[in-house]
Scaffold this active site. Structure first.
Site, PDB file in Angstrom:
ATOM      1  N   LYS A  46       0.861  -1.191   0.000  1.00 52.91           N
ATOM      2  CA  LYS A  46       0.000   0.000   0.000  1.00 52.91           C
ATOM      3  C   LYS A  46       0.886   1.225   0.000  1.00 52.91           C
ATOM      4  O   LYS A  46       2.015   1.187   0.505  1.00 52.91           O
ATOM      5  CB  LYS A  46      -0.865   0.019   1.277  1.00 52.91           C
TER       6      LYS A  46
HETATM    7  N1  GLU Z   1      -7.295  -0.017  -3.087  1.00 49.81           N
HETATM    8  C1  GLU Z   1      -8.052  -1.211  -3.303  1.00 49.81           C
HETATM    9  C2  GLU Z   1      -8.053  -2.082  -2.070  1.00 49.81           C
HETATM   10  O1  GLU Z   1      -7.853  -1.617  -0.995  1.00 49.81           O
HETATM   11  C3  GLU Z   1      -7.613  -1.942  -4.562  1.00 49.81           C
HETATM   12  C4  GLU Z   1      -6.194  -2.406  -4.577  1.00 49.81           C
HETATM   13  C5  GLU Z   1      -5.744  -2.949  -5.912  1.00 49.81           C
HETATM   14  O2  GLU Z   1      -6.539  -3.008  -6.829  1.00 49.81           O
HETATM   15  O3  GLU Z   1      -4.565  -3.304  -5.996  1.00 49.81           O
HETATM   16  O4  GLU Z   1      -8.340  -3.251  -2.113  1.00 49.81           O
END
Ligand code: GLU
Length: 413
Positions: free
Chosen positions: A106
Site C-alpha cells: 500500500k
Molecule cells: N485499493 C483497493 C483495495 O484496498 C484496490 C487495490 C488494488 O486493486 O490493488 O483493495
C-alpha cells in the site's frame, strides 16, 4: 503492539488471534506483523501560486511470498507510515483469501487532493514515481487506485514508469481503458460488495428484496455498492459523503443524488431527502450497514448505536478491534473487509493478467470470473466459520494467514 486504535493495531490483534488458533509460533507472528520494505520520500513541488510545498509519500511492501506486492495508493491528509503499514498488511490477507497470486502493499501521499489542482496532482504523482521506481513494477509491486486517487492518477504512474522502463502497462492497475485498463475495474469494488452480499443472503437465508441498507461513502466504492445493492432489490435508506449525509425512509433516489453530487459537490437539498448530521448514517434504522469510506469509523464509542444486524466492510478497517468485539457481543455480524471489498483487487489482478498477455477481456468475462472468485471465497469463509464456530472475520483471517504461512513454509523460511 500499539495502544492507538489504528488499522495496524487492529490487524495485529486479528493476526495474533488467528496465529493462536492455528498454533503458529511467535516468530511467524512477528514475520507477518512486519513489512518487508517501507519507503518514505519527501516530494517537493512548486504550487500554482509559485510557492514551494513538500509532501511526504510512502510505499509499504508487506509480503511477496505468494506473488508481487499489490495494493492501492491513497491521497489523504491522514496518510502516515503506520496507517499505510496496516493497509498493506490487510492487502496480503485479502489477496491470500481470494487466492490470487499476489502479495500485499500500500502507498500514500499525505495531502488533500481537493486542495490541489490537476497540474499539481500530476507533478506530485510523477515525482513520487521518479523517487520509488526502482522498487515497483509488474514483478515486484503494482499500485492501484484507493481513497483520493483514480484512473487518471494511475495513467500518470503508467506514463512515468513507462518513460523509464519502456511501455509497461502491467506496472499499475486501475488505469484508464485507453491505456490498458480493464473493463469492469472502475465498478469492481462496489460490484463485488453486491456479489458477496448475494452469497451471504443465500447462505444465511436472508431476504434481499426490500431489505434496508445505509451506506457511508458515495465515492467510487459507495456509489457502485449502492447501485449493485439496489439492483439486488435492496432499499438504500441513507447515503453520505465526506461532507453531507441524507436519509429517505422509502429509499433514496440514487440518480438524483449522483447528479446533485456532480453538480454541487454535496448530497443535500435533493427533494424528499432528509439531511442527517455527519456520521448519523451509521446509526439509522436499517438491516445492513456498509461503511464504504474511511477506516476507524465504528469504534467503542458508537458500536452500541449501530442498529443494523449486519455490517459489510466496504472500506478497509472501518471497524476498530474494540468495536469488532462489542458488535459480536451484541450479535451483529461483520462481513470483513478482506472479503467484502476484495472485488477491486481481483479485477486489478485480471487487468495485470490481460496486460502481461497483451489481450483485453470483454466485460462479461470480467464480471463472470469476478463472481466465481468472490462467491468461492465467500463460501470458504462461511464454511470455515460454521465448522470452527468462528465469526466471519476470524474465519477469513484463518484461511488467509494459513495460505501465506504455507507459501512461506514451502519457500524454505
Ligand atoms: N485499493 C483497493 C483495495 O484496498 C484496490 C487495490 C488494488 O486493486 O490493488 O483493495
Amino acid at each position: 503492539m500499539t495502544a492507538r486504535n489504528t488499522t495496524q493495531s487492529a490487524y495485529e490483534i486479528f493476526l495474533n488471534a488467528a496465529c493462536d488458533r492455528l498454533g503458529y509460533s511467535k516468530s511467524t507472528i512477528s514475520l507477518l506483523s512486519l513489512a518487508a520494505l517501507e519507503m518514505k520520500v519527501e516530494i517537493p513541488i512548486i504550487r500554482d501560486n509559485g510557492e514551494l510545498a513538500v509532501f511526504s509519500g510512502y510505499r509499504v511492501q508487506h509480503q511477496n511470498v505468494r506473488g508481487p506486492c499489490k495494493g492501492g495508493l491513497r491521497y489523504h491528509p491522514n496518510v502516515d507510515i503506520e496507517e499505510v503499514r496496516g493497509l498493506a498488511s490487510l492487502m496480503t490477507m485479502k489477496t491470500a483469501l481470494v487466492d490470487i497470486p499476489l502479495g500485499g502493499g500500500k502507498g500514500g501521499i499525505c495531502c488533500n487532493p481537493r486542495e490541489l489542482s490537476t497540474r499539481e496532482l500530476e507533478v506530485l504523482t510523477r515525482k513520487f514515481v521518479k523517487r520509488i521506481h526502482r522498487e515497483i513494477g509488474p514483478n515486484s509491486d503494482i499500485m492501484a487506485p484507493d481513497v483520493g486517487t483514480n484512473a487518471q492518477v494511475m495513467g500518470w504512474i503508467h506514463s512515468e514508469y513507462s518513460a523509464i522502463y519502456g511501455h509497461s502497462p502491467a506496472a499499475v492497475t486501475g488505469k484508464p481503458l485507453a491505456l490498458g485498463g480493464s473493463a469492469g475495474r472502475e465498478k469492481a469494488t462496489g460490484y463485488g460488495i453486491g456479489i458477496v452480499m448475494k452469497a451471504y443472503a443465500e447462505r444465511y437465508d436472508a431476504p434481499l428484496n426490500g431489505a434496508t441498507v445505509a451506506i457511508q461513502g458515495f465515492g467510487n466504492v459507495g456509489f457502485h455498492a449502492a447501485k449493485a445493492l439496489s439492483d439486488l432489490g435492496m432499499k438504500i435508506v441513507a447515503v453520505s459523503d465526506a461532507r453531507s449525509s441524507v436519509y429517505r425512509e422509502g429509499g433514496v433516489d440514487l440518480s438524483a443524488l449522483a447528479k446533485q453530487k456532480s453538480e454541487r459537490g454535496l448530497l443535500t437539498d435533493v427533494e424528499g431527502h432528509e439531511t442527517l448530521e455527519a456520521g448519523r448514517e451509521l446509526e439509522v434504522e436499517c438491516d445492513y450497514l456498509v461503511p464504504a469510506a474511511m477506516g476507524g469509523v465504528i469504534t467503542a464509542e458508537n458500536a452500541d448505536k449501530i442498529k443494523a444486524r449486519t455490517v459489510i466492510e466496504g472500506a478497509n478497517g472501518p471497524v476498530t478491534s474494540d468495536a469488532d468485539r462489542l458488535l459480536r457481543d451484541r450479535g451483529v455480524t461483520v462481513v470483513p473487509d478482506i472479503l467484502a471489498n476484495s472485488g477491486g483487487v481481483v479485477v486489478s489482478y485480471f487487468e495485470w493478467v490481460q496486460n502481461l498477455q497483451r489481450v483485453a477481456w470483454p466485460l462479461e468475462r470480467v464480471d463472470d470470473e469476478l463472481t466465481r472468485i468472490l462467491s468461492n471465497a465467500a463460501q470458504q469463509v462461511f464454511n470455515h466459520a460454521a465448522q470452527k464456530g468462528l465469526d466471519l472475520r476470524s474465519a477469513a483471517f484463518d484461511i488467509a494467514v494459513s495460505r501465506v504461512k504455507e507459501a512461506l513454509d514451502v519457500t524454505g523460511i
